[in-house]
Design a protein around this motif. Structure first.
Motif, short mmCIF file in Angstrom:
data_model
loop_
_atom_site.label_atom_id
_atom_site.label_comp_id
_atom_site.label_asym_id
_atom_site.label_seq_id
_atom_site.Cartn_x
_atom_site.Cartn_y
_atom_site.Cartn_z
N ALA A 211 62.02 36.76 1.11
CA ALA A 211 61.57 36.09 -0.11
C ALA A 211 60.25 36.63 -0.66
O ALA A 211 59.55 35.96 -1.40
N GLY A 212 59.91 37.85 -0.30
CA GLY A 212 58.70 38.47 -0.82
C GLY A 212 57.47 38.10 -0.03
O GLY A 212 57.42 37.08 0.65
N ASP A 213 56.45 38.95 -0.10
CA ASP A 213 55.18 38.74 0.59
C ASP A 213 55.37 38.54 2.09
O ASP A 213 54.62 37.80 2.73
N GLY A 214 56.39 39.19 2.65
CA GLY A 214 56.63 39.09 4.09
C GLY A 214 57.23 37.79 4.55
O GLY A 214 57.35 37.57 5.76
N ARG A 215 57.62 36.93 3.64
CA ARG A 215 58.19 35.63 4.01
C ARG A 215 59.70 35.74 4.17
O ARG A 215 60.37 36.48 3.46
N ASN A 216 60.22 34.95 5.10
CA ASN A 216 61.66 34.95 5.37
C ASN A 216 62.14 33.52 5.56
O ASN A 216 61.45 32.68 6.16
N VAL A 217 63.32 33.24 5.04
CA VAL A 217 63.88 31.90 5.06
C VAL A 217 65.20 31.92 5.82
O VAL A 217 66.03 32.81 5.62
N ALA A 218 65.37 30.95 6.71
CA ALA A 218 66.65 30.76 7.40
C ALA A 218 67.46 29.72 6.65
O ALA A 218 66.93 28.65 6.31
N PHE A 219 68.71 30.04 6.42
CA PHE A 219 69.58 29.14 5.67
C PHE A 219 70.89 28.97 6.43
O PHE A 219 71.54 29.96 6.80
N PHE A 220 71.28 27.71 6.68
CA PHE A 220 72.54 27.39 7.34
C PHE A 220 73.33 26.43 6.47
O PHE A 220 72.77 25.44 5.98
N GLY A 221 74.61 26.69 6.27
CA GLY A 221 75.48 25.77 5.57
C GLY A 221 76.84 25.74 6.24
O GLY A 221 77.40 26.80 6.56
N TYR A 222 77.37 24.55 6.48
CA TYR A 222 78.64 24.49 7.20
C TYR A 222 79.43 23.26 6.78
O TYR A 222 78.89 22.28 6.27
N ARG A 223 80.74 23.34 7.00
CA ARG A 223 81.63 22.22 6.72
C ARG A 223 81.44 21.14 7.78
O ARG A 223 81.48 21.42 8.97
N THR A 224 81.24 19.92 7.33
CA THR A 224 81.03 18.84 8.29
C THR A 224 82.31 18.51 9.04
O THR A 224 82.27 17.83 10.07
N ALA A 225 83.43 19.00 8.59
CA ALA A 225 84.69 18.80 9.31
C ALA A 225 84.68 19.49 10.67
O ALA A 225 85.54 19.22 11.52
#
Length: 381
Positions: A211-225
């Protein structure tokens, strides 16, 4: 004229900025004890981009926008499936669009309103009363504030909506997915600087976003089933993603070192009306199109801009201004909500065939002839 704004997120801050530009005073009430930062990256364009330009914040947003050099789709073991280059990504986004962290968008808005609006942190709204002359808000600090307009910009689980419009369950449409987002204190070595890596497997999607300036984001998305329940992401996410390799173990370990984790269901707010008397809902509190539609931040800023325009145009006639605002904005919101419901089935594909089908357009975009055409068509004109 004076407004009480519940929520110091994107919608609330944008409303305060736009109202200040038409001569209103604002009091912003925020439940969190301090400002929040980070958040997932959003593609900011459309009516939000146009509104940001009119409101004078576009240059500051562009300074904070980040560019993805490569978007790499991985197999569960970490091997590359295919890659989208910077040029291809730009072509798929189109002009007058940027990638920016939600927290950076909030920071720009905050910097533009902190000297013109009072912001009261660590406070919630507990009761609302109104008459033909004013709206009265009782707050958790024991005070009662009075204003011409109350704006509920307090998100998916809006206290304003619950107090004035009815219980949350009457308005939330569960799209049967959950999402978790947090900032990483270090970039996984397997992911190059400026690169976003992602993989999908059996109803689960995970991404590490540069995400710029050395920043990093973890993103998780999943089906609740998939069956993992609970409110503790430190327990749930390893249960859901523990069988995957690549950088997943490293990213999950980083959760223990982050300041905060956003973890919630993916739900839409479906409300037949967005205002009652002198109370109006704005942003996710009113419509929440969800990240499936990818337009929430743009709608929040664009909706705030349009609200300010209608209040200015109608002078002291609050009812007429709110009616005109909703009539103008609802078609755009309805369109994005329908998009969100339509694409939910392909966001975290449940099987390998559906995954292949959903990624086929992106694979095509990665081919040099298609990329060159898209660049000519959407970037160079």
């Amino acid at each position: 004229m004076r407004a009480i704004i519940i929520g110091a997120g994107i919608a609330g801050l944008a409303a305060a900025l736009r109202l200040s530009q038409i001569g209103w005073d604002s009091l912003i009430i925020e439940r969190a004890p301090t400002r929040r930062s980070g958040g997932y990256g959003v593609t900011f364009g459309g009516i939000g981009y146009d509104a940001a330009e009119r409101m004078g914040i576009l240059p500051a947003l562009l300074q904070r926008a980040f560019i993805t050099e490569e978007l790499v789709y991985h197999k569960p073991g970490g091997e590359r499936r295919f890659t989208l280059t910077r040029e291809t990504i730009a072509a798929t986004m189109g002009p007058r669009t940027m990638n920016i962290l939600r927290g950076d968008l909030e920071t720009v808005l905050y910097d533009n309103v902190r000297n013109s609006a009072e912001i009261r942190f660590g406070t919630t709204i507990t009761a609302v009363d109104q008459d033909t002359r004013a709206v009265h808000a009782t707050l958790s600090d024991g005070t009662v504030e009075h204003a011409d307009l109350l704006i509920g910009a307090d998100g998916l689980h809006s206290a304003t909506r619950a107090l004035v419009f009815g219980p949350e369950e009457d308005y939330l449409l569960d799209l049967e997915h959950r999402v978790a987002v947090y900032m990483l204190d270090q970039r996984p070595a397997a992911i190059a600087p400026g690169t976003t890596g992602t993989l999908s497997s059996r109803g689960r999607t995970v991404a590490v976003i540069s995400a710029g300036d050395g920043r990093n984001v973890a993103f998780f998305g999943y089906r609740t089933a998939r069956g993992a329940r609970g409110d503790d992401p430190a327990t749930v996410l390893p249960q859901v993603y523990g069988d995957l390799g690549w950088v997943i173990p490293e990213v999950l370990a980083g959760m223990a070192r982050t300041d905060s984790v956003y973890f919630d269901t993916i739900s839409q707010v479906v409300a037949p009306q967005w205002s009652r008397g002198r109370v109006v809902l704005l942003g996710d509190a009113a419509w929440c199109v969800t990240l499936f539609a990818g337009y929430g931040s743009a709608l929040a800023v664009g909706g705030a801009d349009r609200l300010g325009a209608e209040l200015e145009r109608h002078g002291g006639d609050i009812g007429a201004a709110l009616a005109a605002w909703e009539t103008a904005l609802r078609p755009e919101v309805d369109k994005k909500q329908k998009l969100g419901r339509r694409v939910k089935g392909v966001y975290a594909p449940a099987n390998s065939l559906l995954l292949w089908l959903t990624q086929l357009p992106l694979r095509m975009a990665a081919l040099p002839p298609v990329r060159r055409y898209m660049t000519r068509r959407f970037i160079k004109g």
